[in-house]
Design an enzyme around this catalytic site. Structure first.
Site, PDB file in Angstrom:
ATOM      1  CB  CYS A   1      -2.730   1.050  -2.609  1.00  0.00           C
ATOM      2  SG  CYS A   1      -2.884   2.786  -2.966  1.00  0.00           S
TER       3      CYS A   1
ATOM      4  CD  GLU B   1      -2.312   8.200   7.282  1.00  0.00           C
ATOM      5  OE1 GLU B   1      -1.310   8.876   7.559  1.00  0.00           O
ATOM      6  OE2 GLU B   1      -2.399   7.492   6.256  1.00  0.00           O
TER       7      GLU B   1
ATOM      8  CB  CYS C   1      -9.962   5.234  -0.158  1.00  0.00           C
ATOM      9  SG  CYS C   1      -8.477   5.911   0.625  1.00  0.00           S
TER      10      CYS C   1
ATOM     11  CG  HIS D   1      -6.719   5.787   5.097  1.00  0.00           C
ATOM     12  ND1 HIS D   1      -5.932   5.344   4.050  1.00  0.00           N
ATOM     13  CD2 HIS D   1      -5.861   6.297   6.022  1.00  0.00           C
ATOM     14  CE1 HIS D   1      -4.661   5.611   4.327  1.00  0.00           C
ATOM     15  NE2 HIS D   1      -4.596   6.176   5.515  1.00  0.00           N
TER      16      HIS D   1
ATOM     17  CG  ASP E   1      -1.776   1.223   1.343  1.00  0.00           C
ATOM     18  OD1 ASP E   1      -2.411   1.560   0.326  1.00  0.00           O
ATOM     19  OD2 ASP E   1      -1.824   1.877   2.409  1.00  0.00           O
ATOM     20  CB  SER E   2       0.171   4.770  -0.708  1.00  0.00           C
ATOM     21  OG  SER E   2      -1.070   4.813  -0.030  1.00  0.00           O
TER      22      SER E   2
HETATM   23  N1  DGL Z   1      -3.966   3.838  -0.004  1.00  0.00           N
HETATM   24  C1  DGL Z   1      -4.636   4.876  -0.772  1.00  0.00           C
HETATM   25  C2  DGL Z   1      -5.848   4.265  -1.485  1.00  0.00           C
HETATM   26  O1  DGL Z   1      -6.399   3.270  -1.097  1.00  0.00           O
HETATM   27  C3  DGL Z   1      -5.041   6.039   0.112  1.00  0.00           C
HETATM   28  C4  DGL Z   1      -3.914   6.899   0.593  1.00  0.00           C
HETATM   29  C5  DGL Z   1      -3.148   7.550  -0.552  1.00  0.00           C
HETATM   30  O2  DGL Z   1      -3.646   8.497  -1.196  1.00  0.00           O
HETATM   31  O3  DGL Z   1      -2.044   7.098  -0.809  1.00  0.00           O
HETATM   32  O4  DGL Z   1      -6.276   4.790  -2.468  1.00  0.00           O
END
Ligand code: DGL
Length: 273
Positions: free
Chosen positions: A78, A157, A189, A191, A15-16
């Protein structure tokens, strides 16, 4: 049955940043035998405001890193990387790789009664229209209403999931969608599943909320079984966590959402891959 090393090899999840832990959590719940190597690109988060070229470049580097850990399959946790990079990178590797978009879209198509589906995600995910394209490939008559909700990520977060400010932000982003006839909404997303109860509260019972993390873990299970590479060793699973920056902060966040004590997270230089 003889268990070969492919079966006991870990699954790579990336993930990011920290958000993909919502996907890792589902995999831990549904596939308790699988070893995991998680990578969070905390040095380069957010992906949601970045270009397709960079998201593909980042994803390639992370895949190369995960392959040094001999992963038998990869899950792109992600949504943004699934939306923008999966189509490219899946052609470049010879192990199974899945993202969260197809499982989430499929669940929404199965759930909706009137074909009207909402999708909340990052700017890049919504702009790519990947959810829309995948949903329409499954149900050409579906109507998809997308909405970028970038502030949801920092709110989660910062630990503001239950704060009253979050109610206001949900209303600002989703009031137009609430006025439509959608009966299903995808939390597109990583989160957003952590805001699930707030979003359910906001829409009320008429809208079914889909968490792609749950469906992705189910898909991973069926792929590993079909390919005969599920881990049936019965040994306790091993989880390894890697990040590209701020390992301690990651560990703290991980410990608030995982049903497992993350003792340490290792930091690596992802630009070397
Ligand atoms: N992990 C990203 C997503 O699911 C969210 C956070 C980001 O913008 O990197 O799209």
């Amino acid at each position: 049955m003889e268990m070969n090393s492919k079966n006991t090899a870990p699954v790579g999840v990336f993930d990011s940043g920290v958000g993909g832990l919502t996907v890792a959590r589902e995999i831990m719940r549904q596939l308790p035998n699988e070893n995991l190597v998680y990578f969070g690109d905390t040095a380069r988060v957010p992906y949601g405001s970045k270009s397709k070229n960079n998201i593909i470049r980042f994803s390639r580097q992370i895949i190369r890193f995960l392959q040094t850990k001999n992963v038998k399959a990869i899950v792109i946790a992600c949504n943004t990387a699934s939306a923008l990079a999966l189509e490219t990178v899946e052609k470049e590797i010879d192990i199974p790789i899945i993202g969260v978009i197809v499982p989430g879209a499929r669940a929404a198509v199965q759930e909706t009664k009137n074909g009207m589906i909402g999708v909340a995600g990052t700017e890049a995910t919504i702009r790519s229209e990947t959810y829309t394209k995948v949903i329409k490939s499954m149900n050409p008559d579906a109507v998809v209403i997308g909405k970028p909700c970038p502030l949801f990520v920092p709110l989660v977060e910062e630990g503001f999931a239950k704060h009253k400010i979050t109610e206001e932000v949900i209303d600002i982003y989703l009031s137009d969608m609430k006025k439509t006839d959608i009966d299903t909404m995808i939390l597109g997303c990583t989160h957003y599943p952590l805001l699930r109860s707030r979003i359910i509260e906001y829409f009320g019972e008429k809208v079914h909320i889909v968490n792609p993390a749950y469906e992705t873990a189910m898909d991973l299970k069926s792929i590993l079984e079909k390919k005969g590479i599920a881990n049936q060793s019965g040994k306790p699973a091993v989880y390894d966590f890697y990040v590209s920056d701020a390992a301690e902060k990651f560990t703290q966040f991980a410990n608030t959402i995982l049903p497992y004590d993350v003792a340490a997270t290792k930091q690596i230089n992802i630009e070397e891959y």
